[in-house]
Design a protein around this motif. Structure first.
Motif, PDB file in Angstrom:
ATOM      1  N   CYS A 153       0.826  -1.208   0.000  1.00 24.67           N
ATOM      2  CA  CYS A 153       0.000   0.000   0.000  1.00 24.67           C
ATOM      3  C   CYS A 153       0.861   1.259   0.000  1.00 24.67           C
ATOM      4  O   CYS A 153       0.522   2.256  -0.656  1.00 24.67           O
ATOM      5  CB  CYS A 153      -0.935   0.004   1.204  1.00 24.67           C
ATOM      6  SG  CYS A 153      -2.274  -1.210   1.111  1.00 24.67           S
ATOM      7  N   THR A 154       1.979   1.228   0.711  1.00 26.92           N
ATOM      8  CA  THR A 154       2.887   2.368   0.712  1.00 26.92           C
ATOM      9  C   THR A 154       3.450   2.613  -0.682  1.00 26.92           C
ATOM     10  O   THR A 154       3.545   3.758  -1.148  1.00 26.92           O
ATOM     11  CB  THR A 154       4.040   2.144   1.705  1.00 26.92           C
ATOM     12  OG1 THR A 154       3.504   1.841   2.999  1.00 26.92           O
ATOM     13  CG2 THR A 154       4.920   3.365   1.798  1.00 26.92           C
ATOM     14  N   PHE A 155       3.823   1.543  -1.366  1.00 24.44           N
ATOM     15  CA  PHE A 155       4.320   1.657  -2.746  1.00 24.44           C
ATOM     16  C   PHE A 155       3.250   2.257  -3.649  1.00 24.44           C
ATOM     17  O   PHE A 155       3.534   3.127  -4.483  1.00 24.44           O
ATOM     18  CB  PHE A 155       4.736   0.274  -3.254  1.00 24.44           C
ATOM     19  CG  PHE A 155       5.329   0.271  -4.632  1.00 24.44           C
ATOM     20  CD1 PHE A 155       6.641   0.665  -4.844  1.00 24.44           C
ATOM     21  CD2 PHE A 155       4.573  -0.139  -5.724  1.00 24.44           C
ATOM     22  CE1 PHE A 155       7.190   0.656  -6.116  1.00 24.44           C
ATOM     23  CE2 PHE A 155       5.114  -0.150  -6.998  1.00 24.44           C
ATOM     24  CZ  PHE A 155       6.431   0.247  -7.197  1.00 24.44           C
ATOM     25  N   PHE A 156       2.007   1.813  -3.469  1.00 27.92           N
ATOM     26  CA  PHE A 156       0.893   2.347  -4.261  1.00 27.92           C
ATOM     27  C   PHE A 156       0.725   3.851  -4.022  1.00 27.92           C
ATOM     28  O   PHE A 156       0.524   4.625  -4.974  1.00 27.92           O
ATOM     29  CB  PHE A 156      -0.397   1.604  -3.912  1.00 27.92           C
ATOM     30  CG  PHE A 156      -1.632   2.249  -4.474  1.00 27.92           C
ATOM     31  CD1 PHE A 156      -1.954   2.134  -5.810  1.00 27.92           C
ATOM     32  CD2 PHE A 156      -2.483   2.984  -3.651  1.00 27.92           C
ATOM     33  CE1 PHE A 156      -3.092   2.738  -6.340  1.00 27.92           C
ATOM     34  CE2 PHE A 156      -3.616   3.586  -4.154  1.00 27.92           C
ATOM     35  CZ  PHE A 156      -3.925   3.460  -5.505  1.00 27.92           C
ATOM     36  N   VAL A 157       0.806   4.277  -2.761  1.00 25.48           N
ATOM     37  CA  VAL A 157       0.660   5.702  -2.453  1.00 25.48           C
ATOM     38  C   VAL A 157       1.801   6.499  -3.068  1.00 25.48           C
ATOM     39  O   VAL A 157       1.605   7.618  -3.564  1.00 25.48           O
ATOM     40  CB  VAL A 157       0.584   5.914  -0.926  1.00 25.48           C
ATOM     41  CG1 VAL A 157       0.609   7.405  -0.588  1.00 25.48           C
ATOM     42  CG2 VAL A 157      -0.671   5.265  -0.360  1.00 25.48           C
ATOM     43  N   TYR A 158       3.011   5.945  -3.064  1.00 27.71           N
ATOM     44  CA  TYR A 158       4.158   6.554  -3.750  1.00 27.71           C
ATOM     45  C   TYR A 158       3.767   6.907  -5.186  1.00 27.71           C
ATOM     46  O   TYR A 158       3.935   8.053  -5.639  1.00 27.71           O
ATOM     47  CB  TYR A 158       5.308   5.551  -3.810  1.00 27.71           C
ATOM     48  CG  TYR A 158       6.529   5.859  -2.982  1.00 27.71           C
ATOM     49  CD1 TYR A 158       7.430   6.838  -3.381  1.00 27.71           C
ATOM     50  CD2 TYR A 158       6.817   5.137  -1.840  1.00 27.71           C
ATOM     51  CE1 TYR A 158       8.582   7.088  -2.661  1.00 27.71           C
ATOM     52  CE2 TYR A 158       7.967   5.370  -1.096  1.00 27.71           C
ATOM     53  CZ  TYR A 158       8.845   6.352  -1.511  1.00 27.71           C
ATOM     54  OH  TYR A 158       9.981   6.585  -0.794  1.00 27.71           O
ATOM     55  N   VAL A 159       3.284   5.912  -5.916  1.00 32.29           N
ATOM     56  CA  VAL A 159       2.949   6.100  -7.327  1.00 32.29           C
ATOM     57  C   VAL A 159       1.819   7.117  -7.472  1.00 32.29           C
ATOM     58  O   VAL A 159       1.880   8.033  -8.309  1.00 32.29           O
ATOM     59  CB  VAL A 159       2.552   4.750  -7.964  1.00 32.29           C
ATOM     60  CG1 VAL A 159       2.184   4.941  -9.433  1.00 32.29           C
ATOM     61  CG2 VAL A 159       3.681   3.739  -7.834  1.00 32.29           C
ATOM     62  N   LEU A 160       0.775   6.961  -6.663  1.00 26.46           N
ATOM     63  CA  LEU A 160      -0.393   7.829  -6.751  1.00 26.46           C
ATOM     64  C   LEU A 160      -0.031   9.285  -6.509  1.00 26.46           C
ATOM     65  O   LEU A 160      -0.443  10.180  -7.267  1.00 26.46           O
ATOM     66  CB  LEU A 160      -1.447   7.364  -5.740  1.00 26.46           C
ATOM     67  CG  LEU A 160      -2.730   8.198  -5.656  1.00 26.46           C
ATOM     68  CD1 LEU A 160      -3.521   8.063  -6.946  1.00 26.46           C
ATOM     69  CD2 LEU A 160      -3.575   7.775  -4.460  1.00 26.46           C
ATOM     70  N   VAL A 161       0.744   9.544  -5.457  1.00 29.33           N
ATOM     71  CA  VAL A 161       1.063  10.923  -5.097  1.00 29.33           C
ATOM     72  C   VAL A 161       1.975  11.563  -6.140  1.00 29.33           C
ATOM     73  O   VAL A 161       1.756  12.709  -6.547  1.00 29.33           O
ATOM     74  CB  VAL A 161       1.706  10.976  -3.701  1.00 29.33           C
ATOM     75  CG1 VAL A 161       2.239  12.377  -3.405  1.00 29.33           C
ATOM     76  CG2 VAL A 161       0.690  10.567  -2.637  1.00 29.33           C
ATOM     77  N   ASN A 162       2.991  10.839  -6.605  1.00 29.59           N
ATOM     78  CA  ASN A 162       3.904  11.438  -7.580  1.00 29.59           C
ATOM     79  C   ASN A 162       3.192  11.762  -8.885  1.00 29.59           C
ATOM     80  O   ASN A 162       3.284  12.888  -9.391  1.00 29.59           O
ATOM     81  CB  ASN A 162       5.086  10.508  -7.855  1.00 29.59           C
ATOM     82  CG  ASN A 162       6.029  11.084  -8.905  1.00 29.59           C
ATOM     83  OD1 ASN A 162       5.873  10.851 -10.096  1.00 29.59           O
ATOM     84  ND2 ASN A 162       7.002  11.868  -8.453  1.00 29.59           N
TER      85      ASN A 162
END
Length: 355
Positions: free
Chosen positions: A299-308
């Motif tokens: 989920c942290t990796f997903f948020v990385y992608v989403l936010v960038n």
């Protein structure tokens, strides 16, 4: 060595994209290519090492890793090196690193340990304790200030809570509390430049040569790529130096200009494959701790992608989050690869995990 080869192939593919863009965004500088290549090799080596750590050790190491991270964050506040107006680094001789990066691993490890040792779904008391464990490092990181990393660490802790079975009523309560405290955060918890970033999100043209410059040039670069893109090394926004931070935070704009909508869709599909495969691995863990930790890391990796991608596209404020495994730089890459190595450890040792 028990490695999940489909996941590793996807990660290497992302790193390959990062190599192409490091060379392109630097204007064809071979030194940038060599430097990024060295970081990738080191990160992959650390992934392999982490994948061989026995899964039960991850449970035992959670508390020491968390306490060490908090201690290092306190040291940053006391004696940390200052750079670009922020106090985020510790210097140990020639070594300079950001302890906040460790929090992206230590927080989900600790919250997962706390919750997995208790009945699930969590009670209100357990939710409060877990939130406190996550928010202590977040407050220290936000004080540096580093809003982007604070956001990612918050997502890491809260995602573990959500995967533990957090009820929708409590989710609604958290949402209401967040909305109620938003004015206090705006007036007392955010600095002037952070408030300016939020205002710029809604109207970047109000200051096109100042606070709105980054996002305006980013959207121009993405839009000018069209459907097929201008071609590798042919992006004019990058070559003519209109696009700031082109190799780091805004590297997705470089990709969009050079490879177009078709390339951007392909990159998103690659991210989707990695996230889906990693979540499948987490779901197959035979122990609650493995499932919570693995799911939190994904989920942290997903948020990385989403936010960038959201900030580069102009739908989220600019908070300084790199595009995972593609942006130029090594600290974030090392942290992410260690997380994927831990995920592979959970997969490779699931038969040895106590029921």
């Amino acid at each position: 060595m028990d490695i999940d080869w489909p996941l590793l192939t996807g990660l290497i593919g992302l790193c390959g994209v990062g190599l192409l863009l490091a060379y392109s965004a630097s204007g064809g500088d071979a030194r940038a290519l060599h430097s990024q290549g060295a970081r990738i090799l080191i990160s992959l080596l650390l992934l392999g090492v982490a994948s061989q750590v026995p899964a039960p050790w991850l449970h035992r190491l959670a508390a020491p890793a968390y306490l060490l991270t908090v201690l290092l964050l306190v040291l940053v506040e006391a004696i940390g090196a200052i750079g670009q107006g922020a106090q985020r680094w510790l210097e140990l001789g020639p070594l300079r690193f950001q302890p906040s990066e460790l929090a992206k691993l230590a927080v989900p490890m600790m919250v997962a340990r706390y919750l997995s040792d208790r009945p699930l779904p969590p009670t209100l008391r357990d939710v409060a304790a877990s939130a406190a464990l996550a928010l202590l490092p977040v407050v220290l990181i936000a004080a540096q200030p580093d809003l982007g990393t604070a956001l990612l660490v918050t997502a890491a802790g809260m995602s573990v809570l959500f995967l533990a079975g957090l009820g929708w009523r409590l989710i609604g309560l958290f949402g209401a509390l967040a909305a109620a405290t938003a004015p206090l955060l705006w007036f007392y918890g955010m600095r002037d430049y952070q408030r300016q970033r939020v205002l710029t999100l809604f109207d970047p043209e109000r200051d096109p040569l100042g606070s709105g410059y980054h996002i305006i040039q980013s959207k121009i670069a993405i839009g000018s790529g069209g459907f097929y893109g201008k071609g590798w090394l042919e992006g004019t926004q990058t070559r003519l130096h209109f696009l700031p931070e082109s190799a780091t935070d805004f590297v997705f704009a470089v990709f969009g200009e050079e490879f177009g909508l078709l390339g951007a869709i392909g990159l998103l599909l690659l991210y989707g494959f990695i996230i889906g495969r990693a979540m499948h691995i987490a779901s197959q863990a035979s122990d609650g701790y493995g499932r919570l930790l693995g799911g939190g890391l994904v989920c942290t990796f997903f948020v990385y992608v989403l936010v960038n991608i959201g900030m580069v596209s102009g739908i989220l404020p600019v908070v300084g989050v790199p595009l995972p495994l593609v942006s130029y730089g090594g600290t974030s890459m090392v942290t992410l690869m260690l997380g994927f190595g831990m995920l592979m450890s959970i997969r490779g040792h699931r038969k040895l995990w106590p029921a």
